[in-house]
Design a protein around this motif. Sequence first.
Motif, PDB file in Angstrom:
ATOM      1  N   ARG A   1       6.681   4.836  -2.853  1.00 40.20           N
ATOM      2  CA  ARG A   1       7.290   3.561  -2.475  1.00 40.20           C
ATOM      3  C   ARG A   1       6.940   2.482  -3.488  1.00 40.20           C
ATOM      4  N   SER A   2       5.728   2.470  -3.982  1.00 36.52           N
ATOM      5  CA  SER A   2       5.388   1.421  -4.937  1.00 36.52           C
ATOM      6  C   SER A   2       6.070   1.686  -6.284  1.00 36.52           C
ATOM      7  N   PHE A  32       3.125   6.328   0.052  1.00 38.61           N
ATOM      8  CA  PHE A  32       2.961   4.973  -0.455  1.00 38.61           C
ATOM      9  C   PHE A  32       3.208   4.885  -1.954  1.00 38.61           C
ATOM     10  N   VAL A  45      -5.489   1.386  -1.262  1.00 40.68           N
ATOM     11  CA  VAL A  45      -5.067   0.018  -1.547  1.00 40.68           C
ATOM     12  C   VAL A  45      -6.288  -0.880  -1.358  1.00 40.68           C
ATOM     13  N   GLN A 101       5.888   8.239   5.080  1.00 43.15           N
ATOM     14  CA  GLN A 101       6.254   7.798   3.733  1.00 43.15           C
ATOM     15  C   GLN A 101       5.084   8.009   2.791  1.00 43.15           C
ATOM     16  N   PHE A 161      11.713  -2.457   2.249  1.00 41.57           N
ATOM     17  CA  PHE A 161      11.544  -3.573   1.321  1.00 41.57           C
ATOM     18  C   PHE A 161      12.614  -4.622   1.625  1.00 41.57           C
ATOM     19  N   LEU A 163       4.443  -4.724  -0.850  1.00 46.96           N
ATOM     20  CA  LEU A 163       3.687  -3.472  -0.768  1.00 46.96           C
ATOM     21  C   LEU A 163       2.989  -3.320   0.581  1.00 46.96           C
ATOM     22  N   LYS A 220      -2.222   6.819   6.021  1.00 49.18           N
ATOM     23  CA  LYS A 220      -2.078   6.708   7.484  1.00 49.18           C
ATOM     24  C   LYS A 220      -0.673   6.254   7.880  1.00 49.18           C
ATOM     25  N   THR A 221       0.093   5.787   6.916  1.00 49.69           N
ATOM     26  CA  THR A 221       1.443   5.303   7.188  1.00 49.69           C
ATOM     27  C   THR A 221       2.344   6.444   7.639  1.00 49.69           C
ATOM     28  N   ALA A 222       3.153   6.160   8.637  1.00 50.96           N
ATOM     29  CA  ALA A 222       4.034   7.202   9.170  1.00 50.96           C
ATOM     30  C   ALA A 222       5.143   7.557   8.183  1.00 50.96           C
ATOM     31  N   VAL A 243      -3.537   5.341  15.461  1.00 49.80           N
ATOM     32  CA  VAL A 243      -3.583   6.225  14.292  1.00 49.80           C
ATOM     33  C   VAL A 243      -5.013   6.622  13.910  1.00 49.80           C
ATOM     34  N   ALA A 244      -5.916   5.660  13.936  1.00 51.61           N
ATOM     35  CA  ALA A 244      -7.304   5.934  13.550  1.00 51.61           C
ATOM     36  C   ALA A 244      -8.172   4.825  14.134  1.00 51.61           C
ATOM     37  N   SER A 245      -9.491   4.929  13.938  1.00 52.31           N
ATOM     38  CA  SER A 245     -10.383   3.989  14.640  1.00 52.31           C
ATOM     39  C   SER A 245     -10.183   2.542  14.200  1.00 52.31           C
ATOM     40  N   GLY A 246      -9.509   2.330  13.053  1.00 53.46           N
ATOM     41  CA  GLY A 246      -9.217   0.968  12.633  1.00 53.46           C
ATOM     42  C   GLY A 246      -7.736   0.748  12.330  1.00 53.46           C
ATOM     43  N   PHE A 247      -6.892   1.631  12.765  1.00 52.76           N
ATOM     44  CA  PHE A 247      -5.488   1.591  12.314  1.00 52.76           C
ATOM     45  C   PHE A 247      -4.549   1.805  13.508  1.00 52.76           C
ATOM     46  N   ILE A 278      -7.742  -0.081   2.253  1.00 53.80           N
ATOM     47  CA  ILE A 278      -6.852   0.541   3.243  1.00 53.80           C
ATOM     48  C   ILE A 278      -6.401   1.900   2.731  1.00 53.80           C
ATOM     49  N   ASP A 279      -6.348   2.863   3.639  1.00 53.22           N
ATOM     50  CA  ASP A 279      -5.841   4.194   3.293  1.00 53.22           C
ATOM     51  C   ASP A 279      -4.363   4.274   3.658  1.00 53.22           C
ATOM     52  N   PRO A 280      -3.473   4.196   2.671  1.00 54.61           N
ATOM     53  CA  PRO A 280      -2.041   4.150   2.992  1.00 54.61           C
ATOM     54  C   PRO A 280      -1.489   5.488   3.452  1.00 54.61           C
ATOM     55  N   ALA A 337       5.857  -1.052   2.106  1.00 51.69           N
ATOM     56  CA  ALA A 337       5.399   0.277   1.672  1.00 51.69           C
ATOM     57  C   ALA A 337       4.285   0.792   2.576  1.00 51.69           C
ATOM     58  N   LEU A 338       3.374  -0.085   2.957  1.00 52.76           N
ATOM     59  CA  LEU A 338       2.218   0.382   3.725  1.00 52.76           C
ATOM     60  C   LEU A 338       2.523   0.599   5.205  1.00 52.76           C
ATOM     61  N   SER A 390     -11.524   7.385   6.983  1.00 55.66           N
ATOM     62  CA  SER A 390     -11.660   7.788   8.379  1.00 55.66           C
ATOM     63  C   SER A 390     -10.995   6.781   9.328  1.00 55.66           C
ATOM     64  N   ALA A 391     -11.321   5.499   9.161  1.00 53.60           N
ATOM     65  CA  ALA A 391     -10.825   4.471  10.088  1.00 53.60           C
ATOM     66  C   ALA A 391      -9.434   3.971   9.708  1.00 53.60           C
ATOM     67  N   GLY A 392      -9.019   4.224   8.464  1.00 55.04           N
ATOM     68  CA  GLY A 392      -7.734   3.707   7.996  1.00 55.04           C
ATOM     69  C   GLY A 392      -7.887   2.412   7.233  1.00 55.04           C
ATOM     70  N   ILE A 393      -8.940   1.672   7.546  1.00 49.65           N
ATOM     71  CA  ILE A 393      -9.244   0.424   6.840  1.00 49.65           C
ATOM     72  C   ILE A 393     -10.755   0.203   6.943  1.00 49.65           C
TER      73      ILE A 393
END
Lengths: 343, 343
Positions: free
Chosen positions: A294-295, A291, A143, A289, B257, B247, A285-287, B82-86, A281-283, B251-252, A113-116
């Motif tokens: 990418r890894s 994740f 992550v 891409q 890279f 990463l 949320k990344t614009a 993006v989100a409440s923590g992001f 962390i919820d990846p 990535a995140l 929910s919060a992204g982290i």
Amino acid sequence: MSAPSDHAASCTLSFDALVSLLEKIFLRHGTSTEVARCLAENCAGAERDGAHSHGVFRLPGYVSTLNSGWVNGEAVPAVEDVASGFVAVDAGNGFAQPALAAARALLVEKARSAGIAVLAIRNSHHFAALWPDVEPFAYEGLVALTVVNSMTCVVPHGADRPLFGTNPIAFAAPRADGEPIVFDLATSAIAHGDVQIAARKGELLPPGMGVDSLGQPTRDPKAILEGGALLPFGGHKGSALSMMVELLAAALTGGNFSFEFDWSNHPGAKTPWTGQLLIVIDPSKTAGQDFAERSRELVRQMHGVGLRRLPGDRRHRERSKANEQGITLDEQTLAQLRGLAGV
Amino acid sequence: MSAPSDHAASCTLSFDALVSLLEKIFLRHGTSTEVARCLAENCAGAERDGAHSHGVFRLPGYVSTLNSGWVNGEAVPAVEDVASGFVAVDAGNGFAQPALAAARALLVEKARSAGIAVLAIRNSHHFAALWPDVEPFAYEGLVALTVVNSMTCVVPHGADRPLFGTNPIAFAAPRADGEPIVFDLATSAIAHGDVQIAARKGELLPPGMGVDSLGQPTRDPKAILEGGALLPFGGHKGSALSMMVELLAAALTGGNFSFEFDWSNHPGAKTPWTGQLLIVIDPSKTAGQDFAERSRELVRQMHGVGLRRLPGDRRHRERSKANEQGITLDEQTLAQLRGLAGV
């Protein structure tokens, strides 16, 4: 306990059989069924993955600690929903793994929910490998990073005497079309369990791992264990990271620093009574891409410059092998485990 | 630009005078006033704190990069809630510091509310020291951790050729009755700027820092800079941390890279076009303890085991000295800066 498989002569057990045996040991020494299950799966998993210093090798230490009354094997973790990205757990002087298990669903919900989100475990004992705490998050596409402090045995860079614990850092990240990227590294030059194993085998350590009781460099694992101490890995940098682990795992959680607990009234106690911090962390949320793609690309490029083995590769190979062929223990070890289990 | 102080003969400037001079240089080479101010304060701060490899030493590189058209000195960062923590920021092919500055208030608000928040900067160039990005959070009572990837110059442990950047990690935490605890460490065995400085001075490096163009160990900084590469600090452990930085910072965030950008069409480009991740935690969410008191206790205990110098102590000493006496530059450097500023 299931009977050993066809390979009984070479003492091969299935994973489930090993979990069941270890569960009996924990239950017999005063843990709740939840705690027994949690620790047995953790420990059997380390053994299965070839992480022998955190596998069944640890059982006598667990038993000795439980017998000493130092840790509460029946503790019920108290989970606190502190804020939209912050979960705290009072482990109640119990083990850290059941505390993580109790808070896990809430932590994942918050991270998505919060992204982290962060989990702060205090009043806890961690006596296991650290990667099993993060790897499952990566299988869920998250992550995860965790740190735990332990007990005074590492000399800060530039100091004369030990203060920090081995203070490991573990990290896990999802990877497309492959096992997650996972590492687990002690910020000491060597893990304490590996020193114990070397001492047991009578082997010398590589240079730069530790000092004797007079603070002099030594390669003798017994000299390190008997009044000596470990050094941080990588000089002042590893030492700075170890200091960070004390701050995050203890100061930030409300747990003890590695030098604060006193187990002198509990002969046989082996488990550090400290804290643990976990960041998820919820990846997604990344614009723009993916994740995991990418890894995978990072790993592809690492192989491209000649890397043959990723951190974690050996564990996954051992795991596959054990899932096919079972987990092999020497007869003496199995007999000892059965003795502890009373079967 | 303010006139040099009474110590003009020894080329001593006040902090404000140095900021003003550097600002003129940035403005003259195509940055906006916001970007000029931000980079000038950052760079003058590093010089003031004795971090010479990230001080005015960097100006020719900044100018060369701006002249090459590689980076947009007038980029306006786009902050996304993006989100409440992001929080995410598209730096618009500009510098990372203005992107952090633009997102900072939102990041702090989220960290105080959620307990933890993450800032993901992408499409950004970081050419500065990393500790200035985290230290200010500690002065506000927050704990901060950041990572940034850079450009291929480090051979992953176990590989043959370079892939990772120097990929530093910086951390800051508040401390009662003292300066924050701050460290900033490259995950390479040595920072790239320090190799450049050694090359300029004609000094040899300690062993274990890098390899030449044939992959052979060398102590010659020129051999490292001319087709050679750096090694990670601490063997496989530093290498694992460097991988983690790729990463998290690339990535995140959605950034490149360290091996992905191609500046071959921009001769003179010096700044890596990557990403940066910053995690901020509010330690006041911790049950029943004052974090800053706890970190003071850790430092007290570190001194108790014989540690004489904390990471960051030297910077704070240099800063105090510079605040009293001004910042000393050699005449040649000052003349060069004035030439770049056109004053």
